[in-house]
Scaffold this motif. Sequence first.
Motif, PDB file in Angstrom:
ATOM      1  N   ALA A 138       0.825  -1.205   0.000  1.00 37.14           N
ATOM      2  CA  ALA A 138       0.000   0.000   0.000  1.00 37.14           C
ATOM      3  C   ALA A 138       0.862   1.258   0.000  1.00 37.14           C
ATOM      4  O   ALA A 138       0.560   2.241  -0.685  1.00 37.14           O
ATOM      5  CB  ALA A 138      -0.935  -0.008   1.207  1.00 37.14           C
ATOM      6  N   VAL A 139       1.953   1.241   0.762  1.00 37.34           N
ATOM      7  CA  VAL A 139       2.867   2.381   0.796  1.00 37.34           C
ATOM      8  C   VAL A 139       3.494   2.606  -0.585  1.00 37.34           C
ATOM      9  O   VAL A 139       3.563   3.741  -1.078  1.00 37.34           O
ATOM     10  CB  VAL A 139       3.964   2.172   1.860  1.00 37.34           C
ATOM     11  CG1 VAL A 139       5.086   3.192   1.689  1.00 37.34           C
ATOM     12  CG2 VAL A 139       3.373   2.275   3.259  1.00 37.34           C
ATOM     13  N   ALA A 140       3.952   1.523  -1.193  1.00 38.13           N
ATOM     14  CA  ALA A 140       4.566   1.644  -2.522  1.00 38.13           C
ATOM     15  C   ALA A 140       3.575   2.246  -3.522  1.00 38.13           C
ATOM     16  O   ALA A 140       3.936   3.116  -4.332  1.00 38.13           O
ATOM     17  CB  ALA A 140       5.047   0.279  -2.996  1.00 38.13           C
ATOM     18  N   TYR A 141       2.337   1.816  -3.458  1.00 37.07           N
ATOM     19  CA  TYR A 141       1.321   2.331  -4.378  1.00 37.07           C
ATOM     20  C   TYR A 141       1.007   3.795  -4.084  1.00 37.07           C
ATOM     21  O   TYR A 141       0.884   4.620  -4.998  1.00 37.07           O
ATOM     22  CB  TYR A 141       0.047   1.490  -4.267  1.00 37.07           C
ATOM     23  CG  TYR A 141      -1.022   1.866  -5.270  1.00 37.07           C
ATOM     24  CD1 TYR A 141      -0.968   1.402  -6.575  1.00 37.07           C
ATOM     25  CD2 TYR A 141      -2.077   2.702  -4.904  1.00 37.07           C
ATOM     26  CE1 TYR A 141      -1.939   1.746  -7.502  1.00 37.07           C
ATOM     27  CE2 TYR A 141      -3.052   3.056  -5.820  1.00 37.07           C
ATOM     28  CZ  TYR A 141      -2.977   2.578  -7.112  1.00 37.07           C
ATOM     29  OH  TYR A 141      -3.944   2.929  -8.028  1.00 37.07           O
ATOM     30  N   ALA A 142       0.902   4.129  -2.779  1.00 37.53           N
ATOM     31  CA  ALA A 142       0.562   5.504  -2.394  1.00 37.53           C
ATOM     32  C   ALA A 142       1.638   6.500  -2.814  1.00 37.53           C
ATOM     33  O   ALA A 142       1.343   7.670  -3.091  1.00 37.53           O
ATOM     34  CB  ALA A 142       0.334   5.582  -0.887  1.00 37.53           C
ATOM     35  N   LYS A 143       2.877   6.071  -2.881  1.00 37.39           N
ATOM     36  CA  LYS A 143       3.960   6.945  -3.315  1.00 37.39           C
ATOM     37  C   LYS A 143       3.982   7.120  -4.839  1.00 37.39           C
ATOM     38  O   LYS A 143       4.572   8.080  -5.341  1.00 37.39           O
ATOM     39  CB  LYS A 143       5.310   6.381  -2.849  1.00 37.39           C
ATOM     40  CG  LYS A 143       5.530   6.457  -1.348  1.00 37.39           C
ATOM     41  CD  LYS A 143       6.876   5.837  -0.980  1.00 37.39           C
ATOM     42  CE  LYS A 143       7.148   5.943   0.514  1.00 37.39           C
ATOM     43  NZ  LYS A 143       8.453   5.321   0.879  1.00 37.39           N
ATOM     44  N   ASP A 144       3.358   6.209  -5.531  1.00 40.33           N
ATOM     45  CA  ASP A 144       3.421   6.199  -6.994  1.00 40.33           C
ATOM     46  C   ASP A 144       2.144   6.725  -7.658  1.00 40.33           C
ATOM     47  O   ASP A 144       2.203   7.362  -8.701  1.00 40.33           O
ATOM     48  CB  ASP A 144       3.695   4.767  -7.463  1.00 40.33           C
ATOM     49  CG  ASP A 144       3.878   4.681  -8.966  1.00 40.33           C
ATOM     50  OD1 ASP A 144       4.866   5.248  -9.461  1.00 40.33           O
ATOM     51  OD2 ASP A 144       3.036   4.052  -9.632  1.00 40.33           O
TER      52      ASP A 144
END
Length: 595
Positions: free
Chosen positions: A314-320
């Motif tokens: 979720a963090v990786a997606y939220a940053k992208d």
Amino acid sequence: MPSYKAPVEDVLFILNDVLGFQRQSNLKGFADASPDVVEAVLTEGAKLAEEVLAPLNAVGDREGCTRQADGSVTTPKGYRAGYDAYAKGGWMGLSVPEEFGGQGLPHTLNTAIQEFASGANLALSMYPGLTQGAMAALLVHGSDEQKATYLPKMVEGAWTGTMNLTEPHCGTDLGLLKTKAVPNGDGSYSLTGTKIFISAGEHDLSENIVHLVIARIEGAPAGTKGISLFVVPKFLVNPDGSLGARNGVSCGSIEHKMGIHGNSTCVMNYDGATGWLVGQENRGLNAMFVMMNEARLAVGVQGLGQSEVAYQNAVAYAKDRLQGRALTGAKAPDKAADPIIVHPDVRRTLMGIRAFNEAARALMLWTALQADIGHRSEDAAERQRAEDHMGLMTPVVKAVLTDKGFANAVEAQQMFGGHGYIEEWGMSQFVRDARIAMIYEGANGIQAMDLIGRKLPKDGGRAMMGFLAEVQTFVKDHGEDEGLKPFVGPLQAGLNDLQGATMWFMQNAFSKPDNAGAGATDYLHLLGLVALGYMWARIAKAALASQAEAASDRMADKLVVGRFFMERMLPETALRLVRIKAGSETTMALAAEAF
């Protein structure tokens, strides 16, 4: 394709700085667990999880297990190689005594490895996990002959293990079981009956499967007092240790499940299968509870593992993912929109998951360390304190970590918007896999009732009084510490709510037991919140000490995450207390026909 990175650095910080792992070097097995050995074990375990187990997670979900016409079960593509890597790496016997081929290292290290494995691939990790639980039961209750026959091969990974409790009509109430055992006259028994929901009951990963089965010997008392435990191998074992004839146990079907598709959950038929008594006749639940308690703690670890992997993705997606602009002005003016991690509600969600994960990991490792102390210390008083902790915290670790693990997987899925509902992104699998952990090894409502009905009053409430005293002592000792004030004040408030709820039960539950039943889940989560808050206070103390030695962005970040927990999550104890004090009147008021 989702990814996973094992939280090695955080585990090392918790072990070394928060829990003082090395202070236990006087215990058996701990002297061999020097700091460099611990780091090497965790690093290699992380490599196994990240490079071998994680790439098989989506494969196992898509393919599932297949029962063949002859009753055998084929696991998903790559599972055999993944299991072999786990077994050949010596991970199965990490904490098993050396006399049986294990490494004799602390169970605490094995618990950390279990988190890595279940976060990377829950379904595949269950095969070795169940084997370790079966080994634990045999180590405590098996005869010398049984240990010598089964443990070395299970440690090697050549043989796996299961636990067989549930029957079609009998889940939580094991006193209703119908599987019967008839003496054969040679020390063995003939078992007949059907078990359901048997994880890893049949598969192609090992040469033999060692089933631990509860059954009732002919003429035994009714109810739980007449239950015995038996070891029933898939293939009988010859005197020289080689495998002999196929036993009368088979897989009747595979359950079609919501998740953990890569694990074969079987209906097992026992048709005059040969088994041998483990422990004493009619004392099977005592022996099985060793395995069940191991499993309950391991299931709590599974909840944390799914929460962690869902958070990472979720963090990786939220940053992208670019959507909208920050409320305070554009943060990426060179792009069409800002990444969603700039939005406060996204931050709130991610911070909540992270704040839980870090405290839950500390609680998990603290509890595992108490298990080591309880089994390995030569100090009777120290063993008693550790066993009190284990008894009190086992239902909390199992239920709180799995309830929140599932909720956090759902919250992480939400970060993906519509993509979270699409299978190729992988978030759906985390949600589906996490859901079972709230159910098996004792549904979480049963864990709450176990806490209220058995663990809380046991020994005059000694375990709870010990926990309350420990937390209160921490608050008192650090009440004037300026750096810890954001942690100590909220912790004291949560502790007051826990004490208030405990007193309310004492005054209102004996005369009206439904009050205890209606408030049990809220009490379990209230205790869990205070335990997690206590972990954050200890984490903060260690982080501040580390900061005093050398400034660190990582430690500064930990303190921020900890304050978030104290400000926005721990105050839920007040809500739980209000619900408990509402009693059971409205809960029990409607007639069954009115539902």
